[in-house]
Design an enzyme around this catalytic site. Structure first.
Site, short mmCIF file in Angstrom:
data_model
loop_
_atom_site.label_atom_id
_atom_site.label_comp_id
_atom_site.label_asym_id
_atom_site.label_seq_id
_atom_site.Cartn_x
_atom_site.Cartn_y
_atom_site.Cartn_z
CG HIS A 42 -0.08 0.19 2.51
ND1 HIS A 42 0.60 -0.84 3.11
CD2 HIS A 42 0.21 1.31 3.23
CE1 HIS A 42 1.26 -0.38 4.17
NE2 HIS A 42 1.03 0.92 4.26
CG HIS A 123 7.30 5.37 1.43
ND1 HIS A 123 6.78 6.44 2.12
CD2 HIS A 123 7.36 4.34 2.29
CE1 HIS A 123 6.55 6.06 3.37
NE2 HIS A 123 6.88 4.79 3.50
P1 ATP Z 1 4.81 -2.64 11.74
O1 ATP Z 1 4.76 -1.31 12.46
O2 ATP Z 1 4.31 -3.78 12.53
O3 ATP Z 1 6.11 -2.91 11.10
P2 ATP Z 1 3.31 -1.33 9.67
O4 ATP Z 1 4.27 -0.19 9.83
O5 ATP Z 1 3.04 -1.85 8.31
O6 ATP Z 1 3.77 -2.56 10.52
P3 ATP Z 1 1.54 0.33 11.09
O7 ATP Z 1 2.64 0.72 12.04
O8 ATP Z 1 0.18 0.10 11.65
O9 ATP Z 1 1.92 -0.96 10.31
O10 ATP Z 1 1.48 1.47 9.99
C1 ATP Z 1 0.51 1.49 8.95
C2 ATP Z 1 1.02 2.40 7.86
O11 ATP Z 1 1.24 3.72 8.39
C3 ATP Z 1 2.39 1.98 7.29
O12 ATP Z 1 2.42 2.36 5.93
C4 ATP Z 1 3.38 2.80 8.07
O13 ATP Z 1 4.56 3.05 7.31
C5 ATP Z 1 2.61 4.10 8.27
N1 ATP Z 1 3.03 4.75 9.51
C6 ATP Z 1 3.17 4.17 10.71
N2 ATP Z 1 3.55 5.05 11.65
C7 ATP Z 1 3.66 6.25 11.00
C8 ATP Z 1 4.02 7.56 11.43
N3 ATP Z 1 4.33 7.85 12.66
N4 ATP Z 1 4.01 8.53 10.47
C9 ATP Z 1 3.68 8.27 9.20
N5 ATP Z 1 3.33 7.05 8.74
C10 ATP Z 1 3.33 6.05 9.64
#
Ligand code: ATP
Ligand code: MG
Length: 182
Positions: A42, A123
């Site tokens: 995504h 990205h």
């Molecule tokens: P994990 O954290 O378990 O590695 P993930 O990053 O895919 O998994 P989430 O942390 O729930 O899952 O994040 C969902 C989406 O939001 C991902 O695309 C992640 O890169 C983005 N994301 C997470 N935290 C932030 C943040 N603080 N700022 C911007 N984007 C974020």
């Protein structure tokens, strides 16, 4: 009750045919690290973090109020961060993508939701904990984007699950061009 809050984000969900093609290409690079599951590919537009369920109605209203055009996204760069995140990005992000992310983020901030202060950086994450980027890799993926989604992210024993809560259409590109001309 366990689920009074959800970890939410707005994103573009990679269409399944394109997601398979991207995964196949990535797997062919034979890189060490933790690949993102094909179904999870995504492009995040806005990350809201943990939000109460009671917020969902206003979030849906915000998304439905955006009447913005779709666009074609060319993912033609393979990049890596120092933390081992390997991702695809467009060398030229379409204006319509930037407008969509900016409009969403602005409307969410108006609701009092704190978002990442860093500028939006389009990205699509391919892998985590990847120690290197093959310099010669030349990705070229074309993604016709005609909707965006609200996701809830949930940690499960076998990995992270993204649940699509709702999706909203973007305007057809031809229609958008006509509106611009009038
Ligand atoms: P994990 O954290 O378990 O590695 P993930 O990053 O895919 O998994 P989430 O942390 O729930 O899952 O994040 C969902 C989406 O939001 C991902 O695309 C992640 O890169 C983005 N994301 C997470 N935290 C932030 C943040 N603080 N700022 C911007 N984007 C974020
Ligand atoms: Mg995360």
């Amino acid at each position: 009750m366990q689920c009074e809050r959800l970890r939410l984000f707005f994103a573009l969900d990679c269409p399944s045919g394109l997601a398979s093609a991207i995964s196949h290409w990535r797997d062919g690079l034979h890189l060490p690290g933790r690949p993102v599951a094909t179904d999870n590919l995504h492009l995040t537009l806005a990350f809201l973090g943990s939000q109460p369920l009671t917020r969902l109605a206003e979030l849906r209203q915000v998304a439905a109020s955006l009447h913005l055009p779709g666009f074609v996204l060319h993912l033609d760069r393979l990049q890596q961060r120092r933390n081992g995140l390997l991702y695809l990005a467009p060398s030229q992000p379409p204006e319509a993508l930037l407008t969509l992310a900016d409009s969403l983020q602005q409307a969410l901030r108006e609701l009092g939701i704190a978002l990442d202060e860093r500028a939006f950086h389009a990205h699509l994450t391919l892998m985590r904990r990847c120690p290197r980027r093959p310099a010669a890799a030349a990705p070229s993926f074309t993604w016709t984007v005609d909707h965006f989604c609200l996701f809830a992210s949930q940690q499960a024993s076998q990995g992270i699950n993204y649940h699509r809560l709702q999706q909203w259409p973007l305007l057809p590109q031809a229609h958008a061009a006509e509106s611009d001309a009038s």
